[in-house]
Each structure stands twice: as C-alpha cells, then as structure tokens.
Design a protein around this motif. Structure first.
Motif, PDB file in Angstrom:
ATOM      1  N   ALA A  32      19.572  -9.364 -40.390  1.00 27.13           N
ATOM      2  CA  ALA A  32      20.327  -9.594 -39.122  1.00 27.13           C
ATOM      3  C   ALA A  32      20.123 -10.907 -38.664  1.00 27.13           C
ATOM      4  N   VAL A  33      18.921 -11.326 -38.587  1.00 31.43           N
ATOM      5  CA  VAL A  33      18.760 -12.718 -37.954  1.00 31.43           C
ATOM      6  C   VAL A  33      19.120 -13.625 -38.837  1.00 31.43           C
ATOM      7  N   ASN A  35      21.709 -13.392 -41.083  1.00 32.91           N
ATOM      8  CA  ASN A  35      23.083 -13.467 -40.759  1.00 32.91           C
ATOM      9  C   ASN A  35      23.721 -14.235 -39.631  1.00 32.91           C
ATOM     10  N   ALA A  36      22.977 -14.063 -38.639  1.00 36.26           N
ATOM     11  CA  ALA A  36      23.419 -14.907 -37.555  1.00 36.26           C
ATOM     12  C   ALA A  36      23.181 -16.349 -37.304  1.00 36.26           C
ATOM     13  N   GLY A  37      22.249 -16.738 -38.313  1.00 41.08           N
ATOM     14  CA  GLY A  37      22.120 -18.062 -38.249  1.00 41.08           C
ATOM     15  C   GLY A  37      20.645 -18.496 -38.308  1.00 41.08           C
ATOM     16  N   GLY A  38      19.804 -17.751 -38.074  1.00 47.49           N
ATOM     17  CA  GLY A  38      18.359 -17.994 -37.925  1.00 47.49           C
ATOM     18  C   GLY A  38      17.774 -17.919 -39.339  1.00 47.49           C
ATOM     19  N   PHE A 197      12.380  -9.750 -30.791  1.00 49.01           N
ATOM     20  CA  PHE A 197      13.242  -9.119 -31.771  1.00 49.01           C
ATOM     21  C   PHE A 197      12.583  -7.556 -31.951  1.00 49.01           C
ATOM     22  N   VAL A 198      11.427  -7.511 -31.380  1.00 50.86           N
ATOM     23  CA  VAL A 198      10.936  -5.963 -31.350  1.00 50.86           C
ATOM     24  C   VAL A 198      12.047  -5.086 -30.566  1.00 50.86           C
ATOM     25  N   ALA A 199      12.350  -5.682 -29.583  1.00 55.08           N
ATOM     26  CA  ALA A 199      13.354  -4.852 -28.820  1.00 55.08           C
ATOM     27  C   ALA A 199      14.758  -4.656 -29.254  1.00 55.08           C
ATOM     28  N   VAL A 297      20.151 -13.801 -30.949  1.00 52.73           N
ATOM     29  CA  VAL A 297      20.240 -15.213 -31.651  1.00 52.73           C
ATOM     30  C   VAL A 297      21.361 -15.996 -30.856  1.00 52.73           C
ATOM     31  N   ASN A 298      22.475 -15.226 -30.739  1.00 55.29           N
ATOM     32  CA  ASN A 298      23.656 -16.026 -30.084  1.00 55.29           C
ATOM     33  C   ASN A 298      23.329 -16.281 -28.531  1.00 55.29           C
TER      34      ASN A 298
END
Length: 314
Positions: A32-33, A35-38, A197-199, A297-298
C-alpha cells in the motif's frame, strides 16, 4: 517533489519510507505504501522463513513498485532469511540491531541495496565503513527497540549529517509532513515513518493495539528494559509490573524472566493490552485516527509541500 539521492537510490516517487515494524509490517502495508509512492517495507523480525517468502510473493503481486525487507540481525535463522531474500529477488534490504559488516557485501554482490539502522554517530560511521548504501539514524522518540543514549532525532540528524557522506534517512518521532520537512531541513535525504503506519487498516497488528495507539496521549510511552534491549512501550499492566520489579533492584535474569517469550506478539498481534508488550513511538500522542496507508502518504506529502511554501515566506 524534486528527486534526491534517496528517491533515485530506491527509484521511488517520494523520500518517504515505511518502517519495517515487528507484528505490523506485512505485505498489505508494504504494498500500500509503495503503491502510494513511498517505499514499503516488510518486517521479517516476526516471521518464520517460509512466512517471509509468502509475504514477498504476495507483495510482488500487489505492487509493481519497489519495496524492501527489514532484517533484525539478532534473528536466530538469519542465514535462511537472507537466502530467501536473495532467492525471491528482493532489491532493497534494511538491516538493524547488529553489525552491518556481516551481510552488506554479500547482499550487494547479489545486486541488493543495503541500508542499516543506527542510533548514534559512531554506528553511522561504522555502517558507512561497512559499505552500506544509506543509513537510517533513529532518535530515541521511536517505538520499539532503541538506542541506549537517548539522543533525540532533532539532535541526532545534524550530528550524523556532519560526519556522513552517504544518503541519510531520519527516523523517530516523524508522522506529519511538517515533521518530514523539519528532518530534511536538518540534513536528512528522506524520512522513515513507523508509528503512524501502525494505525492503518493494512497494518497486520491487532485492532485493540491500533485503537490504543490512537487513544495515546503525550507521556503515555516510556523507554525501559535498558539492561536487556531498550524498548519504548505504551504504559499498561505489563509496564507496571516492570516498574514494580525495578523497585526491588532486580538482576538481569529477573528482568528476562518477567519478559518471558513472545510478549510483543501477545500485545501487538494478539491484542492482549494488559500482558502484552505494546511497542510504539512518542509521536503516538499525535495520531488520532486509523486511516488507509495511501491517505497518510498523500497527506504527509501535501503537508510537506504546504509547509515548505510557508517556510519560504518567513
């Protein structure tokens, strides 16, 4: 956002890295991270070798973007873990809690970029000498296992930057775009974010733990068990038992007996908020809701750009 040494090294859009956290960082969060660019990271510290293999394969199906694997060097079956990483074609490895000299060259010979996590200038320089491609310098605000010196991120980053020539990633107490900008102004090329990112729904940690992180206030975490391996925890019944034991002048063996086995799994993965070890950073006091990793991320990048423009006006 302009490219820099880290975005070019990892071939990612943003200089934003998700930490490889025990019991939280499986393939769902990492993909997920990414794919978001990170740069997403699978945390292998809580995985048997065959489980790691499965997570790497699922991550590859879920993203065509780069991702990494974090390997704590105290892991008992580290040879098998490294064998799987090479076999599965992982391109980036973050090592921690050990001597980077042992595996860096071997991994690089297989075309893998290596980053080592440190908590001091001394170990940052040792990592550079070992030939790593980049260093994560982590302040003691961070959750989980930590440095004994209690050097804060705000202090550590410029001190490491002064001595280091390879790319530098800041970690510890960073969960917002403003925090990201501050770390980069201090000399970091990128930031590594764990607690925020835990939450997320994608984190593999238990819902009970995530909800406790969201409820945490300033002062609800503490660095303890320094005689074993310093760890930052949320205060709970288990923490009170540690404090009670400390009041009696315990030996190292007494502390080991109290800690027992699988205490972190009990808390963070199984959701036992009383008896479990609940590892999270000080920045948890600034985390108020569970939201998707991509949204985080955004938001961070948007806030980073906005804060950068505001600083330019000063």
């Amino acid at each position: 956002m302009a490219k820099n040494r880290i975005t070019e090294l990892f071939n990612v859009k943003y200089p934003l890295i998700q930490a490889g956290m025990i019991w939280a960082s499986g393939w769902k969060l990492a993909s997920a991270v990414s794919n978001a660019g990170g740069l997403g990271i699978i945390g292998s510290g809580s995985m048997y070798p065959e489980v790691l293999s499965e997570h790497i394969r699922k991550c590859k199906k879920a993203t065509d973007k780069p991702f990494a694997v974090n390997v704590p060097m105290l892991y008992p079956e580290i040879d098998k873990i490294m064998e799987i990483i090479i076999k599965e074609g992982v391109e980036i490895v973050f090592t921690s809690a050990g001597n980077p000299k042992i595996w860096t060259k071997h991994l690089q010979e297989h075309g893998i970029k290596v980053v080592h996590v440190v908590s001091s200038v001394k170990f940052a320089l040792k990592s550079e000498e070992a030939g790593v491609d980049a260093v994560v310098a982590e302040g003691f605000e961070a959750g989980g296992h930590n440095g004994r010196d209690e050097t804060t991120t705000f202090t550590l980053i410029p001190m490491v930057k002064e001595k280091l020539s390879i790319p530098l990633i800041a970690a510890g107490g960073i969960a917002t775009g403003r925090g990201m900008l501050a770390a980069m102004v201090l000399g970091a090329d990128a930031v590594q974010v764990g607690s925020r990112f835990v939450a997320t729904p994608e984190a593999s940690s238990h819902k009970n733990f995530k909800e406790m992180v969201v409820k945490a206030q300033e002062g609800d975490t503490v660095l303890t068990l320094k005689e074993l391996a310093p760890v930052r925890l949320l205060k709970n019944k288990f923490y009170e038992e540690i404090q009670d034991l400390y009041s009696k002048g315990p030996t190292k063996e007494d502390l080991i007996k109290l800690l027992g086995r699988a205490r972190a799994k009990k808390g963070m993965f199984e959701g036992d908020l009383d008896e479990g070890e609940l590892e999270i950073g000080q920045i948890s006091g600034l985390i108020h809701e569970i939201k998707p990793a991509a949204e985080i991320v955004n938001e961070m990048i948007s806030e980073f750009e906005k804060a950068k423009a505001q600083v330019a006006e000063l």
